[in-house]
Design an enzyme around this catalytic site. Structure first.
Site, mmCIF file in Angstrom:
data_model
loop_
_atom_site.group_PDB
_atom_site.id
_atom_site.type_symbol
_atom_site.label_atom_id
_atom_site.label_comp_id
_atom_site.label_asym_id
_atom_site.label_seq_id
_atom_site.Cartn_x
_atom_site.Cartn_y
_atom_site.Cartn_z
ATOM 1 C CG ASP A 283 2.672 4.422 -18.984
ATOM 2 O OD1 ASP A 283 3.540 3.568 -19.219
ATOM 3 O OD2 ASP A 283 2.899 5.468 -18.351
ATOM 4 C CD GLU A 325 4.287 -0.109 -17.914
ATOM 5 O OE1 GLU A 325 5.446 -0.412 -17.595
ATOM 6 O OE2 GLU A 325 3.704 0.865 -17.413
HETATM 7 C C1 GLC Z 1 5.949 3.069 -17.938
HETATM 8 C C2 GLC Z 1 6.781 3.195 -19.190
HETATM 9 C C3 GLC Z 1 8.070 3.893 -18.858
HETATM 10 C C4 GLC Z 1 7.756 5.252 -18.293
HETATM 11 C C5 GLC Z 1 6.753 5.169 -17.126
HETATM 12 C C6 GLC Z 1 6.174 6.510 -16.789
HETATM 13 O O1 GLC Z 1 6.543 2.277 -16.985
HETATM 14 O O2 GLC Z 1 7.015 1.950 -19.759
HETATM 15 O O3 GLC Z 1 8.911 4.007 -19.978
HETATM 16 O O4 GLC Z 1 8.938 5.858 -17.848
HETATM 17 O O5 GLC Z 1 5.662 4.335 -17.420
HETATM 18 O O6 GLC Z 1 5.239 6.915 -17.750
#
Ligand code: GLC
Length: 646
Positions: A283, A325
């Site tokens: 993430d 991500e």
């Molecule tokens: C990523 C997730 C999102 C979250 C962020 C902080 O972008 O997809 O939903 O708010 O990380 O963890």
């Protein structure tokens, strides 16, 4: 490095043989040989440069990897073995993903096991469950504020349940993906608690400043991620100082300048891999490294850290992979799959954010030129890696439209982004969409969009108005978008939970105090199993959408050109509304997809197919309506599409 490793190698392999036995121990050594140059280089770059001994740190990370390997079950070792023989296992034509919140989909992890038949029937082979480790109490950003990496959220089940689910999935030849929040922990995590209590070791896990001097210097060049919900990037904590909090005030950024943070995260990953996790969604990786004078996103050291995490995992649990991500601009995106020159491995998967954004852009504009332009200049994923292609996910849609790409097709980037916000918020005349604006920034005038696929395609509006013609068009748009992501090739298309039955926006989020200030919850509805029961009723909306998606998934399975090892590229068609993408593969027949982002029937000249290498194009699958090849042209109905093969 070379001489050091020649000396150190014998000891590492001897330990591995001792712990794992001759065969697995030697295999461990061979895996280290494959990654050692990249691993050492990355460690040296980040930590050697800061006065740490890179050789010692590498040996420490390898010792952690060996501890993970030792704890790995027989079943997982067999899976490792199979996947090392078939390293492209996750990019087979059969792979189709599904992402869901455990509680919203099935209550608990045990409940998910009971719903696997639903996924099987749809053709799903990869299940991504949204954050499921124990979060902080109260507001927790959908689980992205983790208080304990070693425990499952008790409302969802236990670690034993997670292992049971992974086992069930593996028996069905399905893979399990979970989120690993690597950039930050909850303010309630024991590391943060220890820091708060004054423990100097854990203070060094976070970025904490005594006053505003440095935060102000950093903020001069930082972008605000949540300008409405959580302005600024630092939070004042009584008795501690200013803590770096990129996201919410209770999400504390970890400090990867401290090698203990890196080692702790490697250990966390190893433990979870041993529970049966196949894919880690890492993430918010662009934010892992901070440097004054920059926007602190996508810095080279952030890539280095991901490379280290990945390479340690590759040694300890080689059947597992990582997915980045990184929702970043097209120029920054491919690097998360690895560098090209020289080639450096990073994650095996990354989200094709650009494709997703361009699909929505083309739909509203009824014009695919910007899409063609921005996709055609993107680099191919390095060998052995691929995209996650998707139409919607749990997050908002941010308009990653570069000003240069917009200018190249004669548009103004700022105006186009503003148009997209108005269009999808339903403010543009004639808009069919019912999204809502997310994090409108009064300074930059930026905004993003929340809403389910059905709401953004016009299904919600048409149902409300009971307008069968509008509903037909909306369903066509819905299937058009999916035809591109499912037919992209060399990727894992991932469906968002509930899209298989076109779930509507869920406005009840506003009644929940833990969700009310975050309208992303509008597109995170609970699964509606009553509606799902209508999925075989061809007269229902659920039935029409479900049948369409299932047909695409099944057709994809039988197209070997979709598997890893080929390339996918955008092509100009000569018609502004028609997007074309070509998939080629050294061993399989070429493929051409055409998608008409137009509310009128269109056609493109047949040479578009010949130019793409298809000399006798035949439809493999097409939208309903008048799709045909005659008079030297390929004809498509409004919002129509076709997959062509030779
Ligand atoms: C990523 C997730 C999102 C979250 C962020 C902080 O972008 O997809 O939903 O708010 O990380 O963890």
């Amino acid at each position: 490095m070379r001489a050091w490793w020649r000396d150190a190698r014998a000891g590492v392999v001897a330990d591995a043989v001792d712990v794992l036995g001759a065969a697995d121990g030697q295999a461990f050594g061979a895996r280290v040989d494959v990654v050692i140059d990249e691993l050492h280089e990355a460690v040296d770059d980040v930590y050697g440069a800061r006065g740490h001994d890179p050789d010692a740190l590498v040996l420490h990370l390898l010792a952690l990897a060996l501890a993970t390997a030792e704890e790995r079950s027989e079943a997982l070792r067999i899976l490792d073995h199979r996947r090392e023989i078939d390293p492209h296992w996750f990019l087979r034509a059969r792979q189709v993903g599904y992402v869901a919140y455990t509680d919203r989909f099935a209550g608990t992890l045990r409940g998910v096991i009971d719903r696997l038949d639903h996924l099987d029937e749809l053709g799903i082979t990869y299940l991504h469950l949204m954050p499921l480790l124990r979060p902080r109490e109260g507001e927790n950003d959908g689980g992205y504020a983790v208080a304990d990496y070693g425990a499952v959220d008790p409302r969802l089940g236990t670690m034993a349940d997670l292992e049971a689910l992974a086992g069930e999935l593996h028996d069905r030849d399905m893979a399990l993906c979970i989120d690993l929040v690597v950039n930050h922990t909850a303010a309630e995590h024991p590391w943060a608690q220890a820091a708060r209590a004054g423990d100097p070791t854990h203070r060094r896990y976070y970025r904490i400043f005594p006053d505003r001097t440095e935060p102000d210097q950093y903020e001069a060049t930082l972008r605000e991620v949540f300008p409405e919900m959580a302005p600024g990037s630092f939070t004042h904590v009584e008795g501690l100082g200013w803590v770096w909090t990129t996201f919410r005030e209770w999400q504390w950024d970890l400090d990867y300048e401290n090698p203990d943070v890196l080692a702790s995260m490697c250990a966390v990953m190893g433990d979870l891999a041993n529970r049966g996790v196949d894919v880690f969604r890492l993430d918010a990786v662009p934010f892992l490294w901070k440097q004054k004078g920059t926007d602190c996103e996508n810095l080279p050291q952030a890539h280095r850290i991901v490379q280290i995490l990945r390479n340690v995992l590759r040694v300890s649990a080689p059947g597992t992979i990582c997915k980045a991500e990184a929702i970043v601009s097209p120029d920054e995106l491919v690097q998360y799959l690895g560098g090209h020159d020289p080639e450096v491995r990073e994650c095996e998967l990354a989200y094709h954010n650009q494709l997703m954004v361009m699909l929505w852009s083309s739909l509203a504009a009824r014009d695919a030129q910007l899409m063609t332009r921005s996709l055609e200049r993107m680099r191919q994923p390095p060998d052995g890696t691929g995209w996650v292609t998707y139409v919607r996910c749990h997050d908002d849609i941010g308009w990653a439209v570069s000003d240069e790409d917009a200018a190249a097709v004669g548009w103004n980037g700022f105006e186009h982004r503003a148009f997209l916000n108005r269009y999808y918020a339903g403010e543009h005349p004639g808009s069919w969409a019912q999204g809502v604006k997310f994090q409108e920034n009064p300074v930059t005038l930026d905004a993003r969009i929340s809403g389910t696929t059905a709401a953004l395609c016009g299904i919600d509006q048409a149902r409300e108005r009971q307008d069968p013609v509008a509903l037909g068009a909306a369903i066509r748009r819905f299937l058009l978008l999916h035809a591109v992501v499912i037919g992209w090739g060399g990727s894992i298309p991932v469906l968002y939970m509930g899209d298989e039955i076109a779930l509507a926006n869920d406005r009840s989020f506003a009644d929940d105090p833990d969700h009310a200030d975050d309208n992303r919850w509008i597109h995170r509805p609970p699964m509606d199993w009553e509606a799902a029961a209508r999925r075989h009723d061809s007269g229902s909306v659920e039935g029409r959408v479900y049948a369409g998606l299932r047909e695409q998934i099944q057709a994809r399975r039988d197209l070997p050109v979709m598997r890893a090892g080929g390339t996918t590229s955008a092509r100009w068609t000569g018609h502004p509304s028609v997007f074309a993408w070509r998939r080629t593969h050294p061993r399989h027949l070429p493929f051409l997809g055409l998608a008409a982002f137009s509310d009128q029937p269109t056609s493109v000249p047949l040479p578009v197919a010949a130019d793409a290498g298809l000399h006798d194009p035949v439809p493999v699958l097409a939208s309903d309506g008048d799709v045909r090849i005659d008079d030297g042209r390929i004809h498509l109905p409004a919002w129509g599409w076709v997959w062509l093969s030779d």
